[in-house]
Design a protein around this motif. Structure first.
Motif, PDB file in Angstrom:
ATOM      1  N   SER A 198       0.827  -1.212   0.000  1.00 41.46           N
ATOM      2  CA  SER A 198       0.000   0.000   0.000  1.00 41.46           C
ATOM      3  C   SER A 198       0.859   1.259   0.000  1.00 41.46           C
ATOM      4  CB  SER A 198      -0.942   0.008   1.205  1.00 41.46           C
ATOM      5  OG  SER A 198      -0.227   0.164   2.402  1.00 41.46           O
ATOM      6  N   THR A 199       1.986   1.233   0.712  1.00 41.87           N
ATOM      7  CA  THR A 199       2.876   2.398   0.725  1.00 41.87           C
ATOM      8  C   THR A 199       3.450   2.641  -0.663  1.00 41.87           C
ATOM      9  OG1 THR A 199       3.461   1.889   3.013  1.00 41.87           O
ATOM     10  CG2 THR A 199       4.892   3.421   1.843  1.00 41.87           C
ATOM     11  N   PHE A 200       3.920   1.567  -1.286  1.00 36.36           N
ATOM     12  CA  PHE A 200       4.451   1.672  -2.647  1.00 36.36           C
ATOM     13  C   PHE A 200       3.352   2.116  -3.610  1.00 36.36           C
ATOM     14  CE2 PHE A 200       6.057   0.083  -6.726  1.00 36.36           C
ATOM     15  CZ  PHE A 200       7.386   0.476  -6.667  1.00 36.36           C
ATOM     16  N   ILE A 205       0.610   6.478  -7.065  1.00 43.07           N
ATOM     17  CA  ILE A 205      -0.499   7.374  -7.384  1.00 43.07           C
ATOM     18  C   ILE A 205      -0.027   8.824  -7.462  1.00 43.07           C
ATOM     19  CG2 ILE A 205      -2.698   8.300  -6.544  1.00 43.07           C
ATOM     20  CD1 ILE A 205      -3.224   5.541  -5.290  1.00 43.07           C
ATOM     21  N   VAL A 206       0.859   9.225  -6.554  1.00 39.65           N
ATOM     22  CA  VAL A 206       1.225  10.645  -6.475  1.00 39.65           C
ATOM     23  C   VAL A 206       2.410  11.021  -7.346  1.00 39.65           C
ATOM     24  CG1 VAL A 206       0.286  10.829  -4.154  1.00 39.65           C
ATOM     25  CG2 VAL A 206       2.706  10.306  -4.437  1.00 39.65           C
ATOM     26  N   MET A 537       9.878   5.640  -3.436  1.00 36.25           N
ATOM     27  CA  MET A 537      10.266   4.735  -4.516  1.00 36.25           C
ATOM     28  C   MET A 537       9.080   4.421  -5.421  1.00 36.25           C
ATOM     29  SD  MET A 537      13.476   4.220  -4.325  1.00 36.25           S
ATOM     30  CE  MET A 537      13.688   2.792  -5.384  1.00 36.25           C
ATOM     31  N   GLY A 538       7.904   4.313  -4.822  1.00 40.27           N
ATOM     32  CA  GLY A 538       6.705   4.113  -5.640  1.00 40.27           C
ATOM     33  C   GLY A 538       6.471   5.292  -6.569  1.00 40.27           C
ATOM     34  N   GLY A 539       6.712   6.505  -6.055  1.00 40.18           N
ATOM     35  CA  GLY A 539       6.565   7.699  -6.879  1.00 40.18           C
ATOM     36  C   GLY A 539       7.579   7.745  -8.006  1.00 40.18           C
ATOM     37  N   ILE A 570      -2.971   0.703 -10.986  1.00 36.76           N
ATOM     38  CA  ILE A 570      -2.331  -0.415 -10.290  1.00 36.76           C
ATOM     39  C   ILE A 570      -1.991  -0.006  -8.853  1.00 36.76           C
ATOM     40  CG2 ILE A 570      -0.251  -1.856 -10.191  1.00 36.76           C
ATOM     41  CD1 ILE A 570      -0.275  -1.967 -13.211  1.00 36.76           C
ATOM     42  N   GLY A 571      -1.525   1.238  -8.675  1.00 34.21           N
ATOM     43  CA  GLY A 571      -1.231   1.715  -7.321  1.00 34.21           C
ATOM     44  C   GLY A 571      -2.458   1.713  -6.437  1.00 34.21           C
ATOM     45  N   GLY A 572      -3.599   2.186  -6.975  1.00 33.45           N
ATOM     46  CA  GLY A 572      -4.842   2.140  -6.205  1.00 33.45           C
ATOM     47  C   GLY A 572      -5.243   0.726  -5.863  1.00 33.45           C
ATOM     48  N   GLY A 573      -5.009  -0.200  -6.793  1.00 34.26           N
ATOM     49  CA  GLY A 573      -5.300  -1.610  -6.529  1.00 34.26           C
ATOM     50  C   GLY A 573      -4.410  -2.175  -5.438  1.00 34.26           C
ATOM     51  N   LEU A 574      -3.129  -1.791  -5.422  1.00 33.39           N
ATOM     52  CA  LEU A 574      -2.211  -2.250  -4.372  1.00 33.39           C
ATOM     53  C   LEU A 574      -2.688  -1.825  -2.991  1.00 33.39           C
ATOM     54  CD1 LEU A 574       1.272  -1.541  -6.026  1.00 33.39           C
ATOM     55  CD2 LEU A 574       0.388  -3.787  -5.387  1.00 33.39           C
TER      56      LEU A 574
END
Length: 595
Positions: A198-200, A205-206, A537-539, A570-574
């Motif tokens: 969820s953090t990633f 998303i952002v 890192m997700g960003g 995909i980020g929202g799905g995570l």
């Protein structure tokens, strides 16, 4: 009432019929709302902020309304409005967690539900009351509202809808799978690197411009921690965020002072410009009975004072909370309309600070009275944003208001139930990590609870360190935000940044490392470094992916709102997947204990 229109598929009730509105309500209440609510509540418990569920609800709601063709956009809008209200209310369950951290007696369930319900109804009424100002007259952009409107229009295309659902489903599956692998399959690698889907996903998303500043402040905190322990500001087990949250909260307030000043100036200019233009007749779908709406606000304002008084809040502080809420719902609504930022923490802290100046010293009173601002600004600004979506689609406002009211009622009940479920399933959430940081386990950062707990404790303390650290943060936030605004408004700087690839890269470094925005960088002061790292890192991953896709001119992403990019979905799905996995594991654990 909308005209009755026959759907493409015979089993669907016609638009405008009672069956049609009941169908939309049932889907929103029992599927879309709980899904968004679980994700929002989990994000606030694990991170300390939440992502609104409008995009997810809009996409899934469009599956139901696809059979209505282009006119289905209104039904999808009703559903996402209701579901977003449920999600926003569910995220407010951290207030119950804050009560536990402060050692306060938890009120009965019915009283908590009434507390959330009354404030939510006040917020939705204030949001609707200000809609003609911020949406119709000032015509603020509301970037997320625009994105949702574009999404609902676009999803009448079956192929696009199918592709969007596939991306959401991929993220959902990955979120569930990775969480179960770490929690149940014993994949040591995921635990060793403190990875959180969820953090990633939230970082995806952002994007990098929001994610990287969190890493920067987290690194600064790591570097300062030994010195802070040496001078006594931190204990041997205290993390950086015990000091960092005060500084970064002050930075948010400093930036908010700059932004709100500019926003009010711009708002007055827009109002004068629009007021000077000849007024057109109000379309039927826009019409709202202002007198009834005013009575609605007054009724729920009185109800908020009564229910707050029943929880031990002196009437004077409750009235002050309501008056401040009436101001901040407008101010925060304008902020969302122009910058897409809703400074709810600032509203809470400012409210508590004003009450402290009026003589408040009791943390319990501060929490309950300050929450009037917190909940109402979440609900009210969301109401205005949904109104902006409806304004672009021509959605009937009275009907949309009714759906949001139902969403608030459902959300008030759901917020209490889902919070109690999470607290029962994961007792670590009851541990006051502000006082006992060594007892924190897993990815449960609870940054919003941490922030509120620290601020409220300062009410009963004669220690001035808290105020000094916040004052330092305010000064830093003011300076940084003034410099950022000057650069943003400088034609010379804007021309320079677009000159070449090298200047664009330099602008990115300035924007994220040298002068990172206080709103974006504040997460690095609210959470521990591994969380800030994976968020950032997700960003970075998301921005690189989208850059490559743009270079290749991927036809799937070309011309779509950023909310519908592959990485965003995909980020929202995570986020949703990890939330569902943890909730499922918690329920299984509770059932096992019961037997």
């Amino acid at each position: 009432m909308a005209a009755t229109l026959a759907p493409r598929w015979g089993f669907l009730p016609a638009i405008g019929t009672r069956g049609y509105y009941v169908l939309l309500a049932l889907i929103a209440i029992f599927i879309l709302g709980p899904l968004g609510g679980i994700a929002a509540a989990y994000m606030n418990f694990s991170l300390g902020f939440f992502v609104g569920g409008q995009v997810l609800a809009g996409i899934l709601g469009s599956v139901v309304t696809l059979g209505y063709g282009a006119e289905g956009k209104h039904g999808a809008n009703y559903m996402q409005s209701m579901a977003a209200s449920v999600a926003g209310m569910a995220a407010m369950g951290v207030l119950i967690q804050t009560m536990i951290w402060l050692g306060l007696a938890e009120p009965p369930t019915w009283q908590l539900v009434a507390y959330f319900l009354c404030i939510g109804m006040l917020g939705v009424g204030l949001g609707m009351l200000y809609t003609p100002i911020v949406v119709d007259r000032m015509q603020l952009k509301y970037p997320s509202g625009l994105a949702v409107a574009n999404i609902l229009r676009a999803l009448t295309d079956v192929r696009l809808l199918r592709r969007s659902i596939a991306r959401l489903g991929t993220g959902l599956g990955l979120g569930v799978g990775l969480t179960l692998a770490a929690e149940k399959a014993g994949v040591a690698f995921l635990s060793a690197i403190s990875f959180s889907a969820s953090t990633f996903g939230a970082g995806m998303i952002v994007g990098a411009r929001i994610g990287v500043p969190a890493i920067v402040v987290g690194l600064i905190g790591l570097a300062l921690t030994p010195w802070l322990r040496e001078i006594g500001l931190l204990g041997p087990h205290d993390p950086w965020r015990k000091v960092g949250f005060l500084i970064t909260l002050g930075m948010i307030l400093g930036a908010a002072i700059v932004d709100i000043t500019l926003i009010v100036r711009e708002a007055l200019a827009r109002h004068r410009a629009v007021a000077a233009a000849p007024s057109a007749a109000t379309e039927d779908w826009k019409k709202v009975d202002t007198h009834k709406l005013t009575l609605w606000v007054l009724f729920w304002a009185v109800a908020v004072v009564i229910v707050s008084s029943s929880m031990g809040v002196p009437a004077g502080y409750a009235v002050l909370g309501v008056l401040l809420a009436a101001i901040f719902v407008l101010v925060n609504g304008i902020s969302v309309g122009i910058s897409d930022s809703n400074p709810i923490s600032s509203a809470f802290v400012v409210g508590v600070t004003v009450m402290a100046l009026a003589g408040l010293t009791d943390p319990a009173v501060g929490l309950i009275a300050g929450s009037i601002l917190l909940v109402s600004t979440v609900v009210g600004a969301d109401m205005q944003q949904d109104r902006s979506t409806g304004w672009r689609l021509g959605t009937n406002r009275v009907i949309q208001f009714r759906y949001q009211v139902i969403g608030i009622f459902m959300g008030a009940v759901f917020a209490v139930l889902i919070t109690k479920l999470f607290l029962a399933a994961y007792p670590v959430l009851k541990v006051d990590t502000f006082v006992h940081p060594e007892l924190k386990t897993g990815n449960w950062q609870s940054a919003m609870t941490y922030k509120f707990s620290g601020v409220l404790r300062g009410l009963a303390s004669s220690e001035t360190t808290t105020l000094k650290l916040m004052a330092l943060g305010i000064a830093i936030g003011l300076v940084i935000q003034i410099l950022r605004v000057m650069m943003k408004r400088s034609p010379a700087y804007q021309a320079w940044r677009e000159r070449s690839a090298a200047t664009k890269t330099a602008d990115f470094v300035i924007d994220t490392v040298i002068l990172p925005g206080p709103y974006a960088s504040s997460l690095g002061g609210f959470v521990e470094f591994p969380t800030a790292l994976w968020y950032g890192m997700g960003g970075v991953f998301s921005s690189i992916w989208n850059w490559v896709a743009e270079r290749r001119r991927d036809p799937k992403d070309r011309g779509q709102p950023s909310d519908m990019y592959t990485t965003s979905l995909i980020g929202g799905g995570l986020v949703a997947g990890e939330a569902l996995a943890f909730l499922s594991l918690g329920i299984i654990g509770l059932l096992a204990l019961a037997h």
